[in-house]
Design an enzyme around this catalytic site. Structure first.
Site, PDB file in Angstrom:
ATOM      1  N   ASP A 163       0.687  -1.434  -0.276  1.00 45.07           N
ATOM      2  CA  ASP A 163      -0.025  -0.102   0.201  1.00 45.07           C
ATOM      3  C   ASP A 163       0.935   1.373  -0.276  1.00 45.07           C
ATOM      4  O   ASP A 163       1.913   1.432   0.805  1.00 45.07           O
ATOM      5  CB  ASP A 163      -0.770   0.360   1.960  1.00 45.07           C
ATOM      6  CG  ASP A 163      -1.676   1.090   0.780  1.00 45.07           C
ATOM      7  OD1 ASP A 163      -3.393   0.542   0.953  1.00 45.07           O
ATOM      8  OD2 ASP A 163      -2.233   2.084   1.507  1.00 45.07           O
TER       9      ASP A 163
ATOM     10  N   GLY B 274     -15.734   2.842   3.779  1.00 46.90           N
ATOM     11  CA  GLY B 274     -14.744   3.476   3.641  1.00 46.90           C
ATOM     12  C   GLY B 274     -14.114   3.093   2.516  1.00 46.90           C
ATOM     13  O   GLY B 274     -12.449   3.143   2.478  1.00 46.90           O
TER      14      GLY B 274
ATOM     15  N   HIS C  44     -10.217  -5.246  -3.092  1.00 48.15           N
ATOM     16  CA  HIS C  44      -8.802  -5.110  -3.029  1.00 48.15           C
ATOM     17  C   HIS C  44      -8.827  -5.953  -1.411  1.00 48.15           C
ATOM     18  O   HIS C  44     -10.504  -5.683  -0.674  1.00 48.15           O
ATOM     19  CB  HIS C  44      -7.765  -4.533  -3.394  1.00 48.15           C
ATOM     20  CG  HIS C  44      -8.602  -2.766  -2.660  1.00 48.15           C
ATOM     21  ND1 HIS C  44      -9.394  -2.623  -2.752  1.00 48.15           N
ATOM     22  CD2 HIS C  44      -9.009  -2.517  -1.242  1.00 48.15           C
ATOM     23  CE1 HIS C  44      -9.512  -0.672  -2.518  1.00 48.15           C
ATOM     24  NE2 HIS C  44      -9.226  -1.303  -1.188  1.00 48.15           N
TER      25      HIS C  44
ATOM     26  N   HIS D  28      -7.354  -5.655   1.804  1.00 50.58           N
ATOM     27  CA  HIS D  28      -5.732  -4.907   3.011  1.00 50.58           C
ATOM     28  C   HIS D  28      -5.548  -6.282   3.474  1.00 50.58           C
ATOM     29  O   HIS D  28      -6.255  -6.931   4.286  1.00 50.58           O
ATOM     30  CB  HIS D  28      -6.368  -4.005   3.884  1.00 50.58           C
ATOM     31  CG  HIS D  28      -6.921  -2.587   2.951  1.00 50.58           C
ATOM     32  ND1 HIS D  28      -6.298  -1.349   2.442  1.00 50.58           N
ATOM     33  CD2 HIS D  28      -8.139  -2.653   2.641  1.00 50.58           C
ATOM     34  CE1 HIS D  28      -6.863  -0.434   2.045  1.00 50.58           C
ATOM     35  NE2 HIS D  28      -8.026  -1.630   2.013  1.00 50.58           N
TER      36      HIS D  28
END
Ligand code: 5GP
Ligand code: ZN
Length: 120
Positions: free
Chosen positions: A36, A99, A106, A108
Site C-alpha cells: 500500500d 470507506g 482489494h 488489505h
C-alpha cells in the site's frame, strides 16, 4: 461493473497491467499483491484480482474460486511478512459506508502492530 480488459480509469487496473508502477509482492495470471502507498502498519499490502471487479457487492457465483485464491494468497503473504504468530487484519472495504476509496476489489492485509477495534 466487471470487465476482463481492464478499466481505463481504474488505478488498480493500471497497476495490474503495469501502466503505473507499484511495489509488487507477488503476481500470477489472476492475482496481484503490492504494498500500500500509505501503509497503516509495518506490514500493509493489498491483494487484488487482475480482472476488474468494483467491490465485494459485485462478485458473482462464478468468482468463488477466485475469491478463495485471493484469501489463500493474502494468508500466504501475511505469513511471509512475519504475521504468523501475532496475526494481522484482513479487510475488504466496500463503497462509501465501508470507506472504500478505490473501486477495484482489494483485500488489505495490515500487521506488524496491534490494531484497535471497533473501527471509527
Ligand atoms: P480502500 O480505502 O479503497 O479500501 O483502500 C485503497 C488503498 O489503496 C488505500 O490504502 C491507499 O493507500 C491505496 N492506494 C491508493 N492509490 C494507490 C496507488 O497508486 N498505489 C498503491 N500502492 N496504493 C494505493
Ligand atoms: Zn480496476
Amino acid at each position: 461493473m466487471i470487465t476482463f480488459a481492464g478499466m481505463s480509469d481504474c488505478i488498480f487496473c493500471k497497476i495490474a497491467s503495469g501502466a503505473i508502477p507499484a511495489q509488487k509482492l507477488d503476481e500470477d495470471d489472476e492475482i496481484l499483491a503490492f504494498h500500500d502507498l500509505a501503509p497503516q502498519g509495518p506490514v500493509h499490502f493489498l491483494v487484488i484480482p487482475k480482472k476488474h471487479i468494483s467491490n465485494i457487492m459485485e462478485v458473482e457465483p462464478t468468482d468463488t474460486l477466485l475469491l478463495g485464491r485471493l484469501l489463500n494468497k493474502a494468508q500466504a503473504l501475511a505469513q511471509e511478512q512475519g504475521c504468523t504468530e501475532k496475526g494481522a487484519r484482513f479487510v475488504i472495504n466496500c463503497k462509501s459506508d465501508g470507506g472504500q476509496t478505490v473501486d477495484h476489489l482489494h483485500i488489505h492485509v495490515i500487521g506488524g502492530r496491534p490494531l484497535g477495534w471497533p473501527p471509527g
